[in-house]
Design a protein around this motif. Structure first.
Motif, PDB file in Angstrom:
ATOM      1  N   LYS A  61     -15.186-113.577   3.313  1.00 13.58           N
ATOM      2  CA  LYS A  61     -14.318-112.493   3.239  1.00 13.58           C
ATOM      3  C   LYS A  61     -12.777-112.874   3.389  1.00 13.58           C
ATOM      4  N   THR A  62     -12.540-113.684   4.248  1.00 10.82           N
ATOM      5  CA  THR A  62     -11.322-114.111   4.635  1.00 10.82           C
ATOM      6  C   THR A  62     -10.812-114.861   3.250  1.00 10.82           C
ATOM      7  N   ASP A  63     -11.503-115.459   2.589  1.00 16.13           N
ATOM      8  CA  ASP A  63     -10.786-115.951   1.448  1.00 16.13           C
ATOM      9  C   ASP A  63     -10.513-115.041   0.471  1.00 16.13           C
ATOM     10  N   VAL A  64     -11.081-113.801   0.382  1.00 13.87           N
ATOM     11  CA  VAL A  64     -10.622-112.894  -0.668  1.00 13.87           C
ATOM     12  C   VAL A  64      -9.066-112.724  -0.964  1.00 13.87           C
ATOM     13  N   PRO A  65      -8.303-112.204   0.154  1.00  9.29           N
ATOM     14  CA  PRO A  65      -7.145-111.816   0.048  1.00  9.29           C
ATOM     15  C   PRO A  65      -6.095-112.932  -0.629  1.00  9.29           C
ATOM     16  N   PRO A  66      -6.505-114.539  -0.215  1.00  5.58           N
ATOM     17  CA  PRO A  66      -5.680-115.393  -0.774  1.00  5.58           C
ATOM     18  C   PRO A  66      -5.987-115.467  -2.277  1.00  5.58           C
ATOM     19  N   TYR A  67      -7.341-115.633  -2.486  1.00  7.13           N
ATOM     20  CA  TYR A  67      -7.908-115.602  -3.750  1.00  7.13           C
ATOM     21  C   TYR A  67      -7.085-114.705  -4.764  1.00  7.13           C
ATOM     22  N   LEU A  68      -7.257-113.512  -4.445  1.00  8.67           N
ATOM     23  CA  LEU A  68      -6.565-112.275  -5.479  1.00  8.67           C
ATOM     24  C   LEU A  68      -5.303-112.489  -5.350  1.00  8.67           C
ATOM     25  N   ASP A  69      -4.440-113.118  -4.596  1.00  9.50           N
ATOM     26  CA  ASP A  69      -2.946-113.388  -4.579  1.00  9.50           C
ATOM     27  C   ASP A  69      -2.725-114.434  -5.435  1.00  9.50           C
ATOM     28  N   GLU A  70      -3.555-115.528  -5.330  1.00 12.02           N
ATOM     29  CA  GLU A  70      -3.598-116.558  -6.250  1.00 12.02           C
ATOM     30  C   GLU A  70      -3.614-116.224  -7.735  1.00 12.02           C
ATOM     31  N   MET A  71      -4.825-115.528  -8.022  1.00 14.32           N
ATOM     32  CA  MET A  71      -4.999-115.155  -9.226  1.00 14.32           C
ATOM     33  C   MET A  71      -3.882-114.162  -9.858  1.00 14.32           C
TER      34      MET A  71
END
Length: 269
Positions: A64-74
């Motif tokens: 779950k902690t990966d999700v915000p940076p993933y969304l930002d990178e996308m």
């Protein structure tokens, strides 16, 4: 995106792929390299779909902690490639139980373009989930050690998971819905010809038809295992059911962004 919008987008081109993995799960390259490889290969639509956070520990899934940076990178890649290719943000969401799957609020609230619903984990007779994807050797060990040697139980439970996931909904693309057959057929090469197995496959096709989801043809294993998921033998029935088909490479490496897709498209056409 609705199912209709996503289906309309992929009907407009053969150069699409809705299923790929990167550094956020078990992919073997960062998003930047995967998206660049897809653009260089001439893709017009490219979806990134990391394995979702899980309710159990898994080395193959993002947290779950990966999700915000993933969304930002996308979001950054969507903007950077907007003149060359449509970049879509997704997740391959594992259905685990009625308490964890694409349908739960957590996944429904995420700002994703679409969701892939897939089953990788099958609970054993005591209710403990095990990942039945991966190598045939590991699957054989699980079959012996945690499933009490009951192959039919594993296969039937897998399809039960798929059918319940379809019942609960919350996703647009049904991922590799007979993936269990790869490892199960390594144990029993004739398992897919059994009447009970064929009935389960038809149940999934019927349920997918009722749900209105897009059905994935997954091409990742065509060179390693010599098969697609679902098996090509079922494609005529999937087409006859009027289901939209998405041919996806499930790429984990930049060099494999289009692996097996042309072979599948040739058969379909």
């Amino acid at each position: 995106m609705t199912v209709e919008e996503l289906a309309g987008a992929i009907r407009g081109t053969y150069m699409y792929n809705l299923h790929s993995h990167t550094q956020y799960c078990d992919g073997r390259a960062p998003i930047s390299e995967m998206v660049a490889a897809a653009a260089d290969a001439g893709f017009e639509i490219w979806g990134v779909s990391p394995h979702s956070p899980l309710c159990v520990e898994s080395p193959c899934n993002m947290t779950k902690t990966d999700v915000p940076p993933y969304l930002d990178e996308m979001a950054a890649h969507r903007e950077a490639y907007q003149s060359r290719m449509r970049v879509l943000t997704s997740m391959e969401i594992d259905y685990m139980s009625r308490d964890w799957g694409p349908h739960i609020d957590y996944f429904q609230r995420l700002p994703l373009d679409y969701r892939i619903g897939s089953v990788h984990f099958v609970p054993n007779q005591e209710g403990v989930p095990y990942d039945c994807d991966g190598s045939a050797g590991r699957f054989g060990s699980y079959l012996r050690d945690v499933y009490h040697g009951d192959l039919r139980y594993v296969v039937e439970k897998y399809f039960e998971q798929v059918l319940t996931m379809l019942e609960l909904g919350g996703f647009e693309v049904l991922g590799h819905f007979d993936k269990i057959a790869g490892n199960a057929s390594a144990i029993d090469p004739g398992i897919e010809e059994n009447g009970w197995y064929r009935a389960l496959m038809r149940d999934v096709i019927s349920s997918a038809q009722s749900s209105g989801v897009i059905v994935e043809i997954n091409t990742k294993a065509i060179h390693d295992r010599g098969r697609f998921y679902p098996s090509a033998a079922w494609w005529p029935e999937i087409k006859d059911a009027g289901l939209t088909i998405a041919v996806n490479s499930d790429a984990h490496y930049p060099a494999k962004v289009n692996l097996g897709r042309q072979e599948a498209l040739n058969i379909l056409n």
